[in-house]
Design a protein around this motif. Sequence first.
Motif, PDB file in Angstrom:
ATOM      1  N   ILE A  32       1.414   6.479  -7.143  1.00 55.35           N
ATOM      2  CA  ILE A  32       0.260   7.286  -7.545  1.00 55.35           C
ATOM      3  C   ILE A  32       0.533   8.772  -7.325  1.00 55.35           C
ATOM      4  CG2 ILE A  32      -2.146   7.832  -6.958  1.00 55.35           C
ATOM      5  CD1 ILE A  32      -2.531   4.808  -6.451  1.00 55.35           C
ATOM      6  N   ASP A  90      -5.271   1.530 -13.325  1.00 55.32           N
ATOM      7  CA  ASP A  90      -5.838   0.227 -12.946  1.00 55.32           C
ATOM      8  C   ASP A  90      -5.215  -0.195 -11.613  1.00 55.32           C
ATOM      9  OD1 ASP A  90      -6.504  -2.460 -12.612  1.00 55.32           O
ATOM     10  OD2 ASP A  90      -6.361  -2.908 -14.753  1.00 55.32           O
ATOM     11  N   LYS A  91      -5.979  -0.049 -10.533  1.00 56.92           N
ATOM     12  CA  LYS A  91      -5.444  -0.304  -9.194  1.00 56.92           C
ATOM     13  C   LYS A  91      -5.050  -1.777  -8.997  1.00 56.92           C
ATOM     14  CE  LYS A  91      -5.947   3.922  -7.797  1.00 56.92           C
ATOM     15  NZ  LYS A  91      -7.054   4.374  -6.962  1.00 56.92           N
ATOM     16  N   GLU A  92      -5.834  -2.685  -9.587  1.00 54.36           N
ATOM     17  CA  GLU A  92      -5.507  -4.108  -9.456  1.00 54.36           C
ATOM     18  C   GLU A  92      -4.181  -4.431 -10.138  1.00 54.36           C
ATOM     19  OE1 GLU A  92      -6.946  -6.612  -7.769  1.00 54.36           O
ATOM     20  OE2 GLU A  92      -8.268  -5.108  -6.879  1.00 54.36           O
ATOM     21  N   MET A 117       2.467   1.700  -3.463  1.00 57.97           N
ATOM     22  CA  MET A 117       1.421   2.089  -4.419  1.00 57.97           C
ATOM     23  C   MET A 117       1.085   3.568  -4.274  1.00 57.97           C
ATOM     24  SD  MET A 117      -1.348  -1.044  -4.505  1.00 57.97           S
ATOM     25  CE  MET A 117      -2.490  -0.049  -5.462  1.00 57.97           C
ATOM     26  N   THR A 118       0.964   4.023  -3.033  1.00 55.44           N
ATOM     27  CA  THR A 118       0.647   5.434  -2.774  1.00 55.44           C
ATOM     28  C   THR A 118       1.753   6.336  -3.305  1.00 55.44           C
ATOM     29  OG1 THR A 118      -0.608   4.834  -0.787  1.00 55.44           O
ATOM     30  CG2 THR A 118       0.115   7.125  -0.978  1.00 55.44           C
ATOM     31  N   GLU A 127       0.821  -1.204   0.000  1.00 58.73           N
ATOM     32  CA  GLU A 127       0.000   0.000   0.000  1.00 58.73           C
ATOM     33  C   GLU A 127       0.862   1.265   0.000  1.00 58.73           C
ATOM     34  OE1 GLU A 127      -3.302   2.273  -0.243  1.00 58.73           O
ATOM     35  OE2 GLU A 127      -3.264   0.074  -0.311  1.00 58.73           O
ATOM     36  N   MET A 130      -1.358  -2.956  -8.131  1.00 60.90           N
ATOM     37  CA  MET A 130      -1.094  -3.747  -6.928  1.00 60.90           C
ATOM     38  C   MET A 130      -0.265  -4.984  -7.271  1.00 60.90           C
ATOM     39  SD  MET A 130      -3.756  -5.432  -4.192  1.00 60.90           S
ATOM     40  CE  MET A 130      -4.358  -3.846  -3.631  1.00 60.90           C
TER      41      MET A 130
END
Length: 429
Positions: free
Chosen positions: A388, A402-404, A384-385, A381, A407
Amino acid sequence: MQHTLKYLSQSQIELEISLTPEEMEQFWQTAREKVLSDVHLDGFRKGNIPEELIKNTDLEEKIFDEAASHAFRKSLKEITDELDLELIGTPEVNIKKIAPKEEFIYVVKSAILPKPEVKDYKEISQEVFKGKKNLKVEKKEIQEALEWLQKSRAKIVPVDRPAQLKDVVEVEIKCSEGEKEISDFPKVDRFILGEGRYPGDLETQLEGMKVGEEKEVKVVVPADYHNENLRNKELSFHIKLNGIYERQEPELTDEWAKSLGNFSDLDDLKKSIEEGILEEKETKEKERLRMAVLEKLINRTKIELPEILVEGETENQLHSLKHLVEEQGMSFDDYLKKTNKTIEDLKKDLRQEAEKTLKGFIILRTIAKLENCSPTPEEVERVMTEIINREAMEGVDVSQIDKEALMEYTREKLTNEKVFQFLENQNQK
């Protein structure tokens, strides 16, 4: 629930799964309720339709499809989890038997992610990482970096005099070989005269030209020129000089060093440069050793790759190459013409690299499972943050990410990092 597993060539399997009538009952019931929930038939309550009115209708077909689909998804996941199988792509499915109050039997044929036996990875890591270089920064490297900084901060001032070496010049260029026009050079360019941007002695022949002057220059391209297609050729350049600029570099003083950032004086700047060069060298050395370990493991590990996986990775590498070429301002068709290759030729070239990439990925994944090298949800997480936020600062519409997929990418990246850290630590034992 019963199953029979058969291993085929090229990392493929044939898996037969059967569910008892009792196991299928829940799927039939759920399918019936779902299909009939929105059906209205005069004289009957919603969803409460007798079997005889459903038989041999499209409703019966829909119930069969829904029951089979639900039972297939749930049972296949349970069996593949139990057998620790990762299916790749869309499996080929053959339903052998399905009917209410009967067994449900189906056969799946699919490629799977290989599970190789990776041997001696700890010993190989110890051997490779013992060869780590003792890194240091030479004074010459610091001076070169300082001079690059000095040049990058130079003021560009227009001058009214003939061009000299080290001036910045603006030119219009037409290049030809005999009657044939050569498009490998920009039509308009701005560069530092004498730093070797153009082949042969072209730049020294421009020395002494004045603004507005035009000149024909012939050059024999050196045999070691970076563009193989132009080597040893005699080219004609028509040059028009549109601008001459003198580069006024700043003096290397404490005040100048302070203007570049949080530096107390010139020595402080040099120390920062030294630390930066050393850090870069250490990063490159770490990457070299990691790739050396992976190379040895790839060469020693037998892995039969599924064709669907190789084809997919080859396409990924082709897509990346296209993107790289287009980023450099060249169309992919022009790239193919310059390299004298077809798409199929490129795919053959890229296939070997694709196989190597896949083998490395599978080996790292295997070690990760054996040594429990996996990131925590919090670590995933956090990274990822960071990604982004970085994309948002660059003006990317992060709502379209696409978050998936992000991840999965982040988890794989962190897993690989943990595996390499584990392998590096073997040298400490």
